[in-house]
Design a protein around this motif. Structure first.
Motif, PDB file in Angstrom:
ATOM      1  N   ASP A   1       0.673  -4.434   6.011  1.00  0.00           N
ATOM      2  CA  ASP A   1       0.181  -4.103   7.350  1.00  0.00           C
ATOM      3  C   ASP A   1      -1.027  -4.937   7.758  1.00  0.00           C
ATOM      4  OD1 ASP A   1       2.052  -2.319   8.204  1.00  0.00           O
ATOM      5  OD2 ASP A   1       0.935  -0.528   7.631  1.00  0.00           O
TER       6      ASP A   1
ATOM      7  N   HIS B   1      -6.758  -2.324   6.824  1.00  0.00           N
ATOM      8  CA  HIS B   1      -5.800  -1.327   7.327  1.00  0.00           C
ATOM      9  C   HIS B   1      -5.874  -0.091   6.429  1.00  0.00           C
ATOM     10  CE1 HIS B   1      -2.051   0.539   8.597  1.00  0.00           C
ATOM     11  NE2 HIS B   1      -1.727   0.599   7.325  1.00  0.00           N
TER      12      HIS B   1
ATOM     13  N   HIS C   1       1.233   3.901   2.064  1.00  0.00           N
ATOM     14  CA  HIS C   1       1.680   4.656   3.240  1.00  0.00           C
ATOM     15  C   HIS C   1       3.202   4.857   3.174  1.00  0.00           C
ATOM     16  CE1 HIS C   1      -2.146   3.420   5.679  1.00  0.00           C
ATOM     17  NE2 HIS C   1      -2.368   4.386   4.811  1.00  0.00           N
TER      18      HIS C   1
ATOM     19  N   ASP D   1       5.736   4.642   5.115  1.00  0.00           N
ATOM     20  CA  ASP D   1       6.720   3.679   5.619  1.00  0.00           C
ATOM     21  C   ASP D   1       6.853   2.458   4.707  1.00  0.00           C
ATOM     22  OD1 ASP D   1       4.085   3.304   6.492  1.00  0.00           O
ATOM     23  OD2 ASP D   1       4.670   2.158   8.256  1.00  0.00           O
ATOM     24  N   HIS D   2       5.937   2.322   3.758  1.00  0.00           N
ATOM     25  CA  HIS D   2       5.972   1.184   2.820  1.00  0.00           C
ATOM     26  C   HIS D   2       6.371   1.599   1.409  1.00  0.00           C
ATOM     27  CE1 HIS D   2       3.728  -1.615   5.560  1.00  0.00           C
ATOM     28  NE2 HIS D   2       3.511  -0.446   6.126  1.00  0.00           N
TER      29      HIS D   2
ATOM     30  N   HIS E   1       0.863  -1.182   0.000  1.00  0.00           N
ATOM     31  CA  HIS E   1       0.000   0.000   0.000  1.00  0.00           C
ATOM     32  C   HIS E   1       0.896   1.226   0.000  1.00  0.00           C
ATOM     33  CE1 HIS E   1       0.821  -0.672   4.256  1.00  0.00           C
ATOM     34  NE2 HIS E   1       0.190   0.405   4.634  1.00  0.00           N
TER      35      HIS E   1
HETATM   36 ZN    ZN Z   1       0.097   1.372   6.560  1.00  0.00          ZN
END
Ligand code: ZN
Length: 309
Positions: free
Chosen positions: A168, A151, A67, A69-70, A65
């Protein structure tokens, strides 16, 4: 295939075991699952170099996804020529991250740069949108994309050989621990969808003989059924906590955050997490975010219609 799966520890905030990217070597090159944020791109390059690789060697980058941090370094990798794969609903935000960054700034405020660094846009001709059950060729193998919302609405998991990359939706678990936490960041938490995704994961795991779960936060685990059972329990607990706590504290930010931290710390302690390990859980998945994520979930999906946001 999993003998060619390598965990790259991106040492987020100079700490080990917080954010992973996964290197998949195949007979036609190498692919990456997750990129980590912009701040850890130099560490990602260093980790690739340990395998004799540079970003230019990556044929495909698969994102669970978008976000930060990914997927925060997806644009950096695209500059080196990689093709980026993501859920069709996430793709427009990779081409133009402005809205995504705005939304993240609402959560992280002044900490945006320190935590995530720069998110560069991915040129549209290097983006490939995936739908449920699409597959991505990886040399002699393929990655099967599974729509797994809950998530985030645009979340995919990937089955590659006997490994499943759960992003996640598979929860957060620190190396050496059995405790599974839910990452409950706003604004798209939907526990009912998450539960359906867990069922879908279990079905895919059976069908494809998956024997390892690769979590972005953090690491590869082979006690697949036990891990997913703990995730199931965590979903129940989150639903109960939201019902019991959010209606009373929804208007008191600080009290809600404190309550969330106390609740999540309590769950961790019950599952044998000591102070040092708890600090690592908090770095990977801050408990105060659960307060905001579950409040949003409650107000959007559970509160009486008249008071819904
Ligand atoms: Zn996430």
């Amino acid at each position: 295939m999993t003998d060619r799966l390598h965990t790259l520890d991106l040492r987020f905030q100079d700490q080990p075991g917080t954010i992973a990217a996964y290197l998949l070597r195949h007979d036609d090159g190498a692919a990456l699952v997750e990129t980590g944020p912009g701040t850890t791109f130099p560490m990602l390059q260093a980790r690739l170099a340990e395998h004799g690789l540079t970003p230019a060697d990556l044929s495909a980058v698969l994102l669970t996804h978008i976000h930060l941090d990914h997927a925060g370094a997806a644009g950096h990798l695209a500059e080196h020529g990689a093709t980026i794969y993501a859920h069709h609903a996430g793709v427009p935000h990779l081409a133009d991250p402005e809205r995504l960054l705005k939304s993240a700034t609402r959560i992280y405020g002044d900490d945006m740069d320190r935590l995530w660094g720069e998110m560069r846009p991915v040129p549209e001709d290097q983006l490939i949108a995936l739908d449920d059950k699409d597959s991505v060729p990886l040399g002699d193998h393929e990655a099967l994309a599974l729509n797994t919302p809950g998530h985030a609405s645009h979340h995919l998991s990937y089955v590659v050989g006997e490994a499943c990359f759960t992003g996640d939706v598979g929860g957060v678990r620190m190396p050496g621990e059995t405790h599974v936490e839910l990452p409950l960041a706003p604004p798209e938490i939907q526990l009912e969808a998450w539960r359906e995704s867990l069922t879908r994961l279990r079905t895919a795991i059976d069908r494809h003989d998956v024997s390892r779960l690769a979590l972005t936060h953090f690491g590869v685990y082979d006690d697949v059924d036990a891990h997913l059972d703990r995730l199931d329990t965590a979903l129940d607990a989150a639903g109960r906590w939201a019902a019991d706590t959010v209606p009373a504290l929804a208007d008191d930010d600080e009290a809600l955050r404190e309550a969330a931290t106390e609740w999540m710390r309590g769950l961790a302690t019950t599952n044998g997490v000591d102070d040092e390990a708890w600090a690592r859980y908090e770095l990977a998945n801050p408990s105060w975010m659960a307060a905001l994520g579950l409040r949003r979930y409650w107000q959007k999906h559970k509160a009486p219609p008249s008071s819904r946001m």
